[in-house]
Scaffold this motif. Structure first.
Motif, PDB file in Angstrom:
ATOM      1  N   SER A 109     214.467 128.743  95.579  1.00  0.00           N
ATOM      2  CA  SER A 109     215.369 128.073  96.523  1.00  0.00           C
ATOM      3  C   SER A 109     215.721 126.646  96.140  1.00  0.00           C
ATOM      4  CB  SER A 109     214.751 128.093  97.930  1.00  0.00           C
ATOM      5  OG  SER A 109     214.602 129.413  98.377  1.00  0.00           O
ATOM      6  N   GLY A 110     215.216 126.158  95.029  1.00  0.00           N
ATOM      7  CA  GLY A 110     215.551 124.800  94.621  1.00  0.00           C
ATOM      8  C   GLY A 110     214.845 124.428  93.334  1.00  0.00           C
ATOM      9  N   PRO A 111     215.182 123.290  92.744  1.00  0.00           N
ATOM     10  CA  PRO A 111     214.479 122.819  91.547  1.00  0.00           C
ATOM     11  C   PRO A 111     212.982 122.691  91.823  1.00  0.00           C
ATOM     12  CG  PRO A 111     216.437 121.499  91.985  1.00  0.00           C
ATOM     13  CD  PRO A 111     216.235 122.358  93.184  1.00  0.00           C
ATOM     14  N   LEU A 112     212.162 122.978  90.809  1.00  0.00           N
ATOM     15  CA  LEU A 112     210.718 122.981  90.988  1.00  0.00           C
ATOM     16  C   LEU A 112     210.208 121.641  91.512  1.00  0.00           C
ATOM     17  CD1 LEU A 112     207.979 124.359  90.686  1.00  0.00           C
ATOM     18  CD2 LEU A 112     207.956 123.613  88.287  1.00  0.00           C
ATOM     19  N   ALA A 113     210.715 120.549  90.980  1.00  0.00           N
ATOM     20  CA  ALA A 113     210.252 119.225  91.406  1.00  0.00           C
ATOM     21  C   ALA A 113     210.514 119.005  92.887  1.00  0.00           C
ATOM     22  CB  ALA A 113     210.936 118.139  90.583  1.00  0.00           C
ATOM     23  N   GLU A 114     211.680 119.464  93.356  1.00  0.00           N
ATOM     24  CA  GLU A 114     212.012 119.291  94.766  1.00  0.00           C
ATOM     25  C   GLU A 114     211.110 120.148  95.643  1.00  0.00           C
ATOM     26  OE1 GLU A 114     215.837 119.807  97.819  1.00  0.00           O
ATOM     27  OE2 GLU A 114     215.887 120.665  95.802  1.00  0.00           O
ATOM     28  N   VAL A 115     210.908 121.398  95.248  1.00  0.00           N
ATOM     29  CA  VAL A 115     210.069 122.302  96.035  1.00  0.00           C
ATOM     30  C   VAL A 115     208.629 121.810  96.084  1.00  0.00           C
ATOM     31  CG1 VAL A 115     209.105 124.634  96.125  1.00  0.00           C
ATOM     32  CG2 VAL A 115     211.528 124.308  95.608  1.00  0.00           C
ATOM     33  N   ALA A 116     208.095 121.386  94.931  1.00  0.00           N
ATOM     34  CA  ALA A 116     206.696 120.959  94.857  1.00  0.00           C
ATOM     35  C   ALA A 116     206.440 119.689  95.654  1.00  0.00           C
ATOM     36  CB  ALA A 116     206.293 120.748  93.400  1.00  0.00           C
ATOM     37  N   SER A 117     207.422 118.824  95.740  1.00  0.00           N
ATOM     38  CA  SER A 117     207.223 117.545  96.437  1.00  0.00           C
ATOM     39  C   SER A 117     207.578 117.609  97.919  1.00  0.00           C
ATOM     40  CB  SER A 117     208.063 116.449  95.776  1.00  0.00           C
ATOM     41  OG  SER A 117     209.452 116.756  95.877  1.00  0.00           O
ATOM     42  N   HIS A 118     208.192 118.696  98.348  1.00  0.00           N
ATOM     43  CA  HIS A 118     208.626 118.782  99.744  1.00  0.00           C
ATOM     44  C   HIS A 118     207.412 118.986 100.657  1.00  0.00           C
ATOM     45  CE1 HIS A 118     210.823 120.083 103.342  1.00  0.00           C
ATOM     46  NE2 HIS A 118     211.905 119.556 102.779  1.00  0.00           N
ATOM     47  N   PRO A 119     207.311 118.268 101.787  1.00  0.00           N
ATOM     48  CA  PRO A 119     206.139 118.407 102.672  1.00  0.00           C
ATOM     49  C   PRO A 119     206.043 119.775 103.341  1.00  0.00           C
ATOM     50  CG  PRO A 119     207.820 117.012 103.679  1.00  0.00           C
ATOM     51  CD  PRO A 119     208.241 117.237 102.266  1.00  0.00           C
ATOM     52  N   ALA A 120     207.168 120.502 103.461  1.00  0.00           N
ATOM     53  CA  ALA A 120     207.160 121.829 104.088  1.00  0.00           C
ATOM     54  C   ALA A 120     208.089 122.745 103.297  1.00  0.00           C
ATOM     55  CB  ALA A 120     207.593 121.739 105.547  1.00  0.00           C
ATOM     56  N   PRO A 121     207.644 123.255 102.121  1.00  0.00           N
ATOM     57  CA  PRO A 121     208.529 124.048 101.268  1.00  0.00           C
ATOM     58  C   PRO A 121     209.032 125.330 101.931  1.00  0.00           C
ATOM     59  CG  PRO A 121     206.262 124.083 100.444  1.00  0.00           C
ATOM     60  CD  PRO A 121     206.328 123.039 101.502  1.00  0.00           C
ATOM     61  N   LEU A 122     208.260 125.910 102.840  1.00  0.00           N
ATOM     62  CA  LEU A 122     208.750 127.092 103.534  1.00  0.00           C
ATOM     63  C   LEU A 122     209.967 126.749 104.392  1.00  0.00           C
ATOM     64  CD1 LEU A 122     205.535 128.973 104.736  1.00  0.00           C
ATOM     65  CD2 LEU A 122     206.924 129.394 102.731  1.00  0.00           C
ATOM     66  N   THR A 123     209.897 125.608 105.051  1.00  0.00           N
ATOM     67  CA  THR A 123     211.023 125.153 105.869  1.00  0.00           C
ATOM     68  C   THR A 123     212.244 124.879 105.001  1.00  0.00           C
ATOM     69  OG1 THR A 123     209.502 124.186 107.469  1.00  0.00           O
ATOM     70  CG2 THR A 123     211.779 123.426 107.539  1.00  0.00           C
ATOM     71  N   LEU A 124     212.024 124.271 103.835  1.00  0.00           N
ATOM     72  CA  LEU A 124     213.119 123.999 102.903  1.00  0.00           C
ATOM     73  C   LEU A 124     213.824 125.297 102.522  1.00  0.00           C
ATOM     74  CD1 LEU A 124     214.642 122.103 100.898  1.00  0.00           C
ATOM     75  CD2 LEU A 124     212.838 122.640  99.243  1.00  0.00           C
ATOM     76  N   ALA A 125     213.060 126.303 102.125  1.00  0.00           N
ATOM     77  CA  ALA A 125     213.648 127.579 101.722  1.00  0.00           C
ATOM     78  C   ALA A 125     214.354 128.254 102.888  1.00  0.00           C
ATOM     79  CB  ALA A 125     212.567 128.493 101.158  1.00  0.00           C
ATOM     80  N   PHE A 126     213.735 128.208 104.047  1.00  0.00           N
ATOM     81  CA  PHE A 126     214.292 128.868 105.230  1.00  0.00           C
ATOM     82  C   PHE A 126     215.645 128.283 105.619  1.00  0.00           C
ATOM     83  CE2 PHE A 126     214.707 128.954 109.891  1.00  0.00           C
ATOM     84  CZ  PHE A 126     214.706 130.325 110.111  1.00  0.00           C
ATOM     85  N   THR A 127     215.710 126.970 105.755  1.00  0.00           N
ATOM     86  CA  THR A 127     216.960 126.335 106.205  1.00  0.00           C
ATOM     87  C   THR A 127     218.049 126.430 105.144  1.00  0.00           C
ATOM     88  OG1 THR A 127     216.106 124.192 105.445  1.00  0.00           O
ATOM     89  CG2 THR A 127     215.792 124.746 107.768  1.00  0.00           C
ATOM     90  N   ARG A 128     217.665 126.278 103.872  1.00  0.00           N
ATOM     91  CA  ARG A 128     218.658 126.315 102.801  1.00  0.00           C
ATOM     92  C   ARG A 128     219.273 127.706 102.646  1.00  0.00           C
ATOM     93  NH1 ARG A 128     217.081 123.172  97.532  1.00  0.00           N
ATOM     94  NH2 ARG A 128     217.571 121.501  99.014  1.00  0.00           N
ATOM     95  N   ASN A 129     218.471 128.739 102.827  1.00  0.00           N
ATOM     96  CA  ASN A 129     218.953 130.099 102.586  1.00  0.00           C
ATOM     97  C   ASN A 129     219.616 130.737 103.793  1.00  0.00           C
ATOM     98  OD1 ASN A 129     218.038 130.097  99.913  1.00  0.00           O
ATOM     99  ND2 ASN A 129     216.004 130.815 100.503  1.00  0.00           N
ATOM    100  N   THR A 130     219.139 130.382 104.991  1.00  0.00           N
ATOM    101  CA  THR A 130     219.668 131.052 106.193  1.00  0.00           C
ATOM    102  C   THR A 130     220.668 130.209 106.963  1.00  0.00           C
ATOM    103  OG1 THR A 130     217.923 130.214 107.663  1.00  0.00           O
ATOM    104  CG2 THR A 130     217.465 132.253 106.441  1.00  0.00           C
ATOM    105  N   GLY A 131     220.591 128.889 106.818  1.00  0.00           N
ATOM    106  CA  GLY A 131     221.446 128.014 107.610  1.00  0.00           C
ATOM    107  C   GLY A 131     220.995 127.877 109.044  1.00  0.00           C
TER     108      GLY A 131
END
Length: 406
Positions: free
Chosen positions: A249-271
């Motif tokens: 769902s995003g560049p590795l650096a962004e995913v690894a540094s995000h405090p809630a990567p599940l939330t990042l993937a969820f909002t980015r993919n589903t809107g």
């Protein structure tokens, strides 16, 4: 006055929901970011390794729960197999400690989500989470597991939404799976994978707690074994799907540094709004707290009933037929640990304790097989090499994981 006893009320569906509740809530919502930080794109391999290691003791537990369907089951397994009263107490206390430390770790995960919605101090939120979940765990077993089962459906639904969102957004999950396979023998890469495997192992902890409700399960010889394998299989599929989706769902650096990567993937993919997954994740982690407290309380109860702990902990409430005192003690100790230590340290301790207990349980079954002890009719049986391989795999992951983690 007749002695109050635990009552057999739980079928396969309730056992699986309990197993999924304690497993899913215990790890993926709270620690997927940590595994990605350690292993990067290879994080799915860490989950596969953890699942493979877990499968061997799971098979041993499936047989042993049929042979000895008791509360504080691991302690009974070790006493029966290795013939040591001292190990009975040590393993029993170790299992209770696993539940208590795991409760503290998951409570941190719950608070990490709740603090986004509630402007309250973290210590107060920890006290509210553990205290409230302790009250639920002290209800009658059918009520407690009914509540936990409902929360389990919500938390599994959240994971399905994350995976479905990845497919909906056209993320390349197959390509991500190919990138997950390491093409190098670099010690640095594999050290990260092994360290992440120890952390991922925490996310699979839970199936073994199924034995804590053995005395409350209908036809335990068949039901518990099926529940253990179904829990492990469903969990593995969900975890791999989620980790691949998050990485894609995003560049590795962004995913690894995000405090809630599940939330990042969820909002980015589903809107969909972030608050939806925040609510689901909060319920998931709360469910993990409930079932871990429930397990730890029953282990302490089982030890007290055997005369290894104060008798007061071995009494059941006349109203709910549950070990209220033992449950309250487990919740109190968990709160103390949660206030004193961070989530990653607590998760590492839980994994280490669990691997040690699993190794002893596997060795116990190996001894039982060597003696040729008969099993009750209908009990699931494993090949004689399985417990030996299980013990070696647990010890190997424990050594490799801690060595890689420094």
């Amino acid at each position: 006055m007749a002695e109050i006893r635990l009552q057999r009320q739980l079928g396969l569906l309730q056992v699986v929901l309990y197993g999924l509740g304690v497993t899913v809530g215990a790890g993926i919502y709270a620690l997927v970011g940590g595994t990605i930080t350690l292993a990067g794109d290879h994080a799915p391999v860490s989950f596969v390794l953890a699942a493979l290691v877990m499968a061997l003791p799971a098979a041993c537990f499936a047989e042993l729960t049929g042979r000895l369907p008791f509360a504080a089951a691991e302690a009974h397994f070790v006493r029966e197999g290795l013939g040591s009263r001292r190990l009975f107490l040590l393993v029993g206390l170790g299992v209770a400690l696993i539940g208590i430390v795991s409760t503290a770790a998951i409570a941190h995960g719950a608070v990490n989500y709740l603090v986004l919605a509630l402007d309250l101090p973290v210590p107060l939120l920890l006290a509210l989470v553990i205290g409230g979940c302790g009250l639920v765990a002290a209800l009658g077993v059918k009520s407690s597991i009914g509540i936990a089962g409902a929360l389990t459906l919500i938390e599994v639904g959240g994971l399905v939404l994350i995976i479905g969102g990845g497919f909906w957004a056209g993320q390349d999950l197959a390509g991500q799976a190919v990138r997950a396979v390491p093409t190098t023998l670099s010690p640095t890469v594999w050290a990260g994978i092994m360290a992440a495997s120890l952390l991922a192992f925490f996310a699979f902890i839970g199936f073994e707690d199924i034995d804590s409700i053995a005395e409350e399960t209908i036809d335990p010889q068949r039901t518990l074994a099926r529940g253990i394998f179904l829990t492990l299989a469903i969990t593995t599929v969900l975890y791999l799907g989620v980790v691949l989706t998050v990485l894609a769902s995003g560049p590795l650096a962004e995913v690894a540094s995000h405090p809630a990567p599940l939330t990042l993937a969820f909002t980015r993919n589903t809107g969909l709004p972030e608050v939806l997954l925040t609510v689901i994740a909060s319920l998931a982690t709360l469910n993990g707290v409930i079932v871990q407290i429930l397990m730890a309380g029953r282990v302490l109860f089982g030890l007290a009933r055997e005369g290894e702990l104060p008798r007061g902990l071995g009494r059941l409430s006349p109203r709910s037929a549950t070990p209220v005192r033992a449950t309250a003690l487990a919740a109190s100790l968990a709160l103390g640990l949660a206030l004193a230590f961070p989530i990653l340290r607590l998760a590492e301790w839980t994994s280490g304790l669990t691997l040690g207990v699993f190794a002893l349980v596997c060795l116990s079954l190996a001894r039982i097989h060597a003696r040729g002890d008969p099993a009750p009719p209908g009990t699931f049986r494993v090949y004689r090499w399985v417990p030996v391989a299980g013990a070696l795999a647990c010890i190997g992951l424990l050594i490799a994981g801690f060595a890689a983690g420094g």
